[in-house]
Design a protein around this motif. Structure first.
Motif, mmCIF file in Angstrom:
data_model
loop_
_atom_site.group_PDB
_atom_site.id
_atom_site.type_symbol
_atom_site.label_atom_id
_atom_site.label_comp_id
_atom_site.label_asym_id
_atom_site.label_seq_id
_atom_site.Cartn_x
_atom_site.Cartn_y
_atom_site.Cartn_z
ATOM 1 N N VAL A 188 -7.176 -7.243 1.517
ATOM 2 C CA VAL A 188 -6.207 -8.286 1.869
ATOM 3 C C VAL A 188 -6.108 -8.369 3.390
ATOM 4 O O VAL A 188 -6.516 -7.441 4.105
ATOM 5 C CB VAL A 188 -4.823 -7.992 1.259
ATOM 6 C CG1 VAL A 188 -4.883 -8.054 -0.255
ATOM 7 C CG2 VAL A 188 -4.293 -6.648 1.736
ATOM 8 N N PRO A 189 -5.552 -9.460 3.933
ATOM 9 C CA PRO A 189 -5.378 -9.533 5.386
ATOM 10 C C PRO A 189 -4.525 -8.377 5.917
ATOM 11 O O PRO A 189 -3.595 -7.914 5.255
ATOM 12 C CB PRO A 189 -4.670 -10.880 5.569
ATOM 13 C CG PRO A 189 -5.103 -11.702 4.396
ATOM 14 C CD PRO A 189 -5.185 -10.730 3.267
ATOM 15 N N ASP A 190 -4.876 -7.915 7.108
ATOM 16 C CA ASP A 190 -4.106 -6.846 7.730
ATOM 17 C C ASP A 190 -2.611 -7.171 7.728
ATOM 18 O O ASP A 190 -2.211 -8.332 7.936
ATOM 19 C CB ASP A 190 -4.557 -6.650 9.187
ATOM 20 C CG ASP A 190 -5.902 -5.963 9.303
ATOM 21 O OD1 ASP A 190 -6.387 -5.427 8.288
ATOM 22 O OD2 ASP A 190 -6.469 -5.967 10.414
ATOM 23 N N GLY A 191 -1.806 -6.154 7.502
ATOM 24 C CA GLY A 191 -0.357 -6.318 7.509
ATOM 25 C C GLY A 191 0.245 -6.492 6.136
ATOM 26 O O GLY A 191 1.464 -6.348 5.971
ATOM 27 N N LEU A 192 -0.580 -6.800 5.148
ATOM 28 C CA LEU A 192 -0.088 -6.938 3.788
ATOM 29 C C LEU A 192 -0.369 -5.657 2.996
ATOM 30 O O LEU A 192 -1.389 -5.003 3.207
ATOM 31 C CB LEU A 192 -0.756 -8.118 3.076
ATOM 32 C CG LEU A 192 -0.502 -9.509 3.649
ATOM 33 C CD1 LEU A 192 -1.172 -10.561 2.769
ATOM 34 C CD2 LEU A 192 0.993 -9.794 3.781
ATOM 35 N N ALA A 193 0.523 -5.325 2.085
ATOM 36 C CA ALA A 193 0.292 -4.231 1.149
ATOM 37 C C ALA A 193 -0.434 -4.767 -0.074
ATOM 38 O O ALA A 193 -0.297 -5.942 -0.431
ATOM 39 C CB ALA A 193 1.611 -3.596 0.736
ATOM 40 N N TRP A 212 -7.261 -1.473 0.208
ATOM 41 C CA TRP A 212 -6.441 -0.464 -0.468
ATOM 42 C C TRP A 212 -7.182 -0.004 -1.717
ATOM 43 O O TRP A 212 -7.751 -0.834 -2.448
ATOM 44 C CB TRP A 212 -5.089 -1.059 -0.870
ATOM 45 C CG TRP A 212 -4.227 -1.509 0.275
ATOM 46 C CD1 TRP A 212 -4.515 -2.484 1.185
ATOM 47 C CD2 TRP A 212 -2.930 -1.014 0.610
ATOM 48 N NE1 TRP A 212 -3.476 -2.638 2.072
ATOM 49 C CE2 TRP A 212 -2.475 -1.739 1.735
ATOM 50 C CE3 TRP A 212 -2.087 -0.043 0.056
ATOM 51 C CZ2 TRP A 212 -1.235 -1.518 2.328
ATOM 52 C CZ3 TRP A 212 -0.852 0.182 0.641
ATOM 53 C CH2 TRP A 212 -0.438 -0.541 1.762
ATOM 54 N N ARG A 213 -7.173 1.301 -1.965
ATOM 55 C CA ARG A 213 -7.907 1.847 -3.106
ATOM 56 C C ARG A 213 -6.978 2.628 -4.018
ATOM 57 O O ARG A 213 -6.125 3.386 -3.546
ATOM 58 C CB ARG A 213 -9.052 2.736 -2.613
ATOM 59 C CG ARG A 213 -10.132 1.970 -1.852
ATOM 60 C CD ARG A 213 -11.213 2.882 -1.293
ATOM 61 N NE ARG A 213 -12.282 2.099 -0.657
ATOM 62 C CZ ARG A 213 -12.244 1.704 0.610
ATOM 63 N NH1 ARG A 213 -11.207 2.021 1.380
ATOM 64 N NH2 ARG A 213 -13.245 0.987 1.106
ATOM 65 N N TRP A 214 -7.201 2.457 -5.318
ATOM 66 C CA TRP A 214 -6.374 3.104 -6.343
ATOM 67 C C TRP A 214 -7.283 3.593 -7.467
ATOM 68 O O TRP A 214 -8.281 2.948 -7.783
ATOM 69 C CB TRP A 214 -5.337 2.122 -6.903
ATOM 70 C CG TRP A 214 -4.487 1.509 -5.836
ATOM 71 C CD1 TRP A 214 -4.736 0.349 -5.148
ATOM 72 C CD2 TRP A 214 -3.272 2.032 -5.307
ATOM 73 N NE1 TRP A 214 -3.740 0.114 -4.240
ATOM 74 C CE2 TRP A 214 -2.823 1.137 -4.312
ATOM 75 C CE3 TRP A 214 -2.508 3.170 -5.593
ATOM 76 C CZ2 TRP A 214 -1.655 1.343 -3.592
ATOM 77 C CZ3 TRP A 214 -1.340 3.381 -4.883
ATOM 78 C CH2 TRP A 214 -0.928 2.481 -3.895
ATOM 79 N N TYR A 232 5.593 -5.568 1.967
ATOM 80 C CA TYR A 232 6.387 -4.542 1.289
ATOM 81 C C TYR A 232 6.557 -3.325 2.181
ATOM 82 O O TYR A 232 5.666 -2.985 2.974
ATOM 83 C CB TYR A 232 5.718 -4.119 -0.026
ATOM 84 C CG TYR A 232 5.832 -5.172 -1.097
ATOM 85 C CD1 TYR A 232 6.872 -5.145 -2.025
ATOM 86 C CD2 TYR A 232 4.907 -6.216 -1.165
ATOM 87 C CE1 TYR A 232 6.983 -6.131 -2.992
ATOM 88 C CE2 TYR A 232 5.014 -7.196 -2.128
ATOM 89 C CZ TYR A 232 6.063 -7.151 -3.044
ATOM 90 O OH TYR A 232 6.170 -8.129 -3.992
ATOM 91 N N ARG A 233 7.696 -2.686 2.030
ATOM 92 C CA ARG A 233 7.915 -1.396 2.667
ATOM 93 C C ARG A 233 7.478 -0.325 1.675
ATOM 94 O O ARG A 233 8.120 -0.120 0.646
ATOM 95 C CB ARG A 233 9.387 -1.233 3.056
ATOM 96 C CG ARG A 233 9.673 0.034 3.858
ATOM 97 C CD ARG A 233 11.078 0.066 4.429
ATOM 98 N NE ARG A 233 12.082 0.014 3.374
ATOM 99 C CZ ARG A 233 12.823 -1.060 3.081
ATOM 100 N NH1 ARG A 233 12.665 -2.180 3.785
ATOM 101 N NH2 ARG A 233 13.720 -1.035 2.124
ATOM 102 N N VAL A 234 6.366 0.325 1.970
ATOM 103 C CA VAL A 234 5.752 1.276 1.041
ATOM 104 C C VAL A 234 6.120 2.698 1.459
ATOM 105 O O VAL A 234 5.967 3.072 2.629
ATOM 106 C CB VAL A 234 4.221 1.110 1.019
ATOM 107 C CG1 VAL A 234 3.590 2.104 0.041
ATOM 108 C CG2 VAL A 234 3.846 -0.323 0.645
ATOM 109 N N GLU A 235 6.627 3.461 0.497
ATOM 110 C CA GLU A 235 6.959 4.866 0.718
ATOM 111 C C GLU A 235 5.947 5.732 -0.017
ATOM 112 O O GLU A 235 5.826 5.650 -1.247
ATOM 113 C CB GLU A 235 8.369 5.170 0.206
ATOM 114 C CG GLU A 235 9.474 4.364 0.886
ATOM 115 C CD GLU A 235 9.725 4.802 2.315
ATOM 116 O OE1 GLU A 235 9.321 5.939 2.661
ATOM 117 O OE2 GLU A 235 10.328 4.019 3.082
ATOM 118 N N ASN A 236 5.229 6.542 0.727
ATOM 119 C CA ASN A 236 4.250 7.453 0.138
ATOM 120 C C ASN A 236 4.816 8.864 0.153
ATOM 121 O O ASN A 236 4.955 9.474 1.216
ATOM 122 C CB ASN A 236 2.937 7.406 0.921
ATOM 123 C CG ASN A 236 2.167 6.124 0.710
ATOM 124 O OD1 ASN A 236 1.537 5.930 -0.314
ATOM 125 N ND2 ASN A 236 2.237 5.236 1.694
#
Length: 465
Positions: A188-193, A212-214, A232-236
């Motif tokens: 996806v474009p940089d800056g997006l989750a 992103w890889r899953w 999105y604010r992603v919490e890892n």
């Protein structure tokens, strides 16, 4: 020879040739896989003749033009001699297909991708299909749970839905009876989750794009796959030694009801594990979306997705978290063999809400049972409710009544032994209501056929145990 006659002759030769090829293939033990698994709740979904082992998906999505390009590698095992087979794919155009590296003929017929390999596939043989495809993915208006499929949003997209969604963004055998493992790569474009299922992998960036890889290493039904793309604010984090990934829209406060609800994911999962047995997957998490078209929550494997309506009061909603986490055992790890048994998913997940509420200092499970028993419309069956009632109260609430009534009938020790045996013996597989009845009778030492008939399909209030 006139042009019309020539066309007719060519068509006749082609028909004879195709008929001859088909007859030869059938004589050699090869035949076409079925184009429908025959589940009346989802006509046209699923395909026969093979079982998928693994999907490796690489998709690229640009919200600016809503265009998706993808490459899917599907590894499967033939369950018959196959002359051709189908995959479900809706609204996207396929440019090429190979089977075991050799070019295969393909055509698209509505929501079906029909693949004819260069040579027949023997019964029991393992094969790999590679599909290149692209287009503007679309939504699916099921009219039951709500809109599903691939939906463009203000800042990205959401691929979600039950019983349909997967075939709107990748070629798939789209029925829960054919579970598989997954590797999912989303650019996806940089800056997006770009959030999906399972364990997060390495994230890389190049030329303004981020990948992103899953990886989901436990078998997963296709409707449980998801993509959530946007700001999105992603919490890892981690829990019990496993990744815990949560996300809320970047515009929501970090201390809001959404984040507060997801913050108890690990705690709620741990409580449910004391009732159901060990948590069945290698990752935890949850995603809240802001798009009001998502009027439901869905138990997407290892990382449920919650629509905004569950938090509109501004207060945390731990009940919906308990419900979707309970599905990780009931519905995900132990999946449906057929949609008519959907109460096996929703009845147990609804009962988990009662168990959590009691544990968290609220009403007891017995009190919730008493209130729901008095309010239930017993004319609507829980088992095999019909496609239009897949997500009705009879499936959820009457299903929960059945679960608690079973507990009262066999006693706590046998009841929780039944639950743990179910999630252990059926882990990573599929099941039916008959399978549950058989197990419950074996563990309890009681004949329970009349009990289940009364609570699941009877038309009058059952006698209280």
């Amino acid at each position: 020879m006139g042009r019309g006659v020539a066309v007719a002759v060519v068509a006749a030769i082609a028909l004879v040739s195709c008929t001859g090829e088909r007859e030869a293939a059938e004589r050699d033990g090869f035949r076409a896989g079925s184009v429908d698994l025959g589940d009346p709740y989802v006509p046209g979904s699923g395909n026969g003749g093979y079982d998928v082992d693994h999907y490796r998906l690489a998709v690229r999505y640009d919200p600016a033009d809503d265009r998706l390009t993808g490459r899917a590698e599907v590894t499967a095992t033939a369950t018959q001699g196959l002359s051709r087979f189908n995959l479900d794919l809706a609204g996207l155009e396929v440019s090429s297909v190979t089977v075991d590296g050799a070019r295969a003929r393909h055509r698209q017929d509505g929501g079906e991708l029909v693949v004819t390999p260069a040579r027949g596939l023997g019964n029991g043989s393992r094969f790999t299909v590679e599909v290149a495809y692209a287009g503007v993915p679309g939504a699916v208006a099921d009219g039951v749970l709500g809109n599903g499929g691939f939906q463009h949003t203000d800042d990205g997209a959401i691929a979600l839905g039950q019983p349909h969604s997967a075939a709107t963004w990748y070629p798939v055998n789209d029925h829960p009876s054919d579970k598989a493992t997954y590797d999912i790569e989303v650019t996806v474009p940089d800056g997006l989750a770009a959030l999906s299922n399972g364990v997060p992998g390495e994230r890389t960036s190049a030329d303004g794009w981020t990948t992103w890889r899953w990886a989901e290493r436990s078998p997963m039904a296709s409707y449980l796959t998801t993509l959530v793309i946007g700001n999105y604010r992603v919490e890892n984090g981690s829990h019990a030694g496993k990744p815990l990934v949560t996300a809320v829209p970047a515009g929501l406060p970090a201390t809001g009801a959404e984040a507060a609800s997801l913050a108890r994911t690990g705690e709620i999962a741990d409580f449910l594990a004391t009732r159901f047995g060990p948590y069945p997957f290698e990752a935890y998490g949850g995603v809240v979306v802001a798009d009001a078209r998502i009027g439901y929550a869905l138990e997407t494997q290892s990382r449920p997705v919650y629509g905004p309506g569950f938090f509109r009061t501004g207060e945390p909603n731990y009940g919906v978290v308990a419900h979707e986490l309970a599905h990780q055992w009931f519905g995900n790890s132990v999946a449906l063999a057929r949609w008519g048994d959907i109460w096996l998913n929703e009845g147990f997940a609804s009962y988990a809400e009662w168990l959590w509420e009691e544990h968290d200092g609220g009403r007891s499970a017995q009190r919730n049972f008493d209130l729901q028993y008095a309010a239930t419309d017993w004319s609507r069956p829980t088992l095999d409710p019909g496609p239009g009632q897949m997500f009705g109260n009879a499936v959820y609430k009457r299903g929960a009544l059945t679960v608690h009534a079973l507990r009262r009938t066999v006693g706590d020790d046998a009841f929780f032994e039944i639950l743990r045996a179910w999630t252990t013996e059926r882990r990573d597989g599929t099941a039916t209501t008959d399978d549950l009845v058989t197990l419950a009778e074996r563990v309890s030492g009681r004949s329970l056929g009349p009990f289940f008939a009364a609570w699941l399909t009877g038309t009058t209030p059952p006698t209280l145990p």
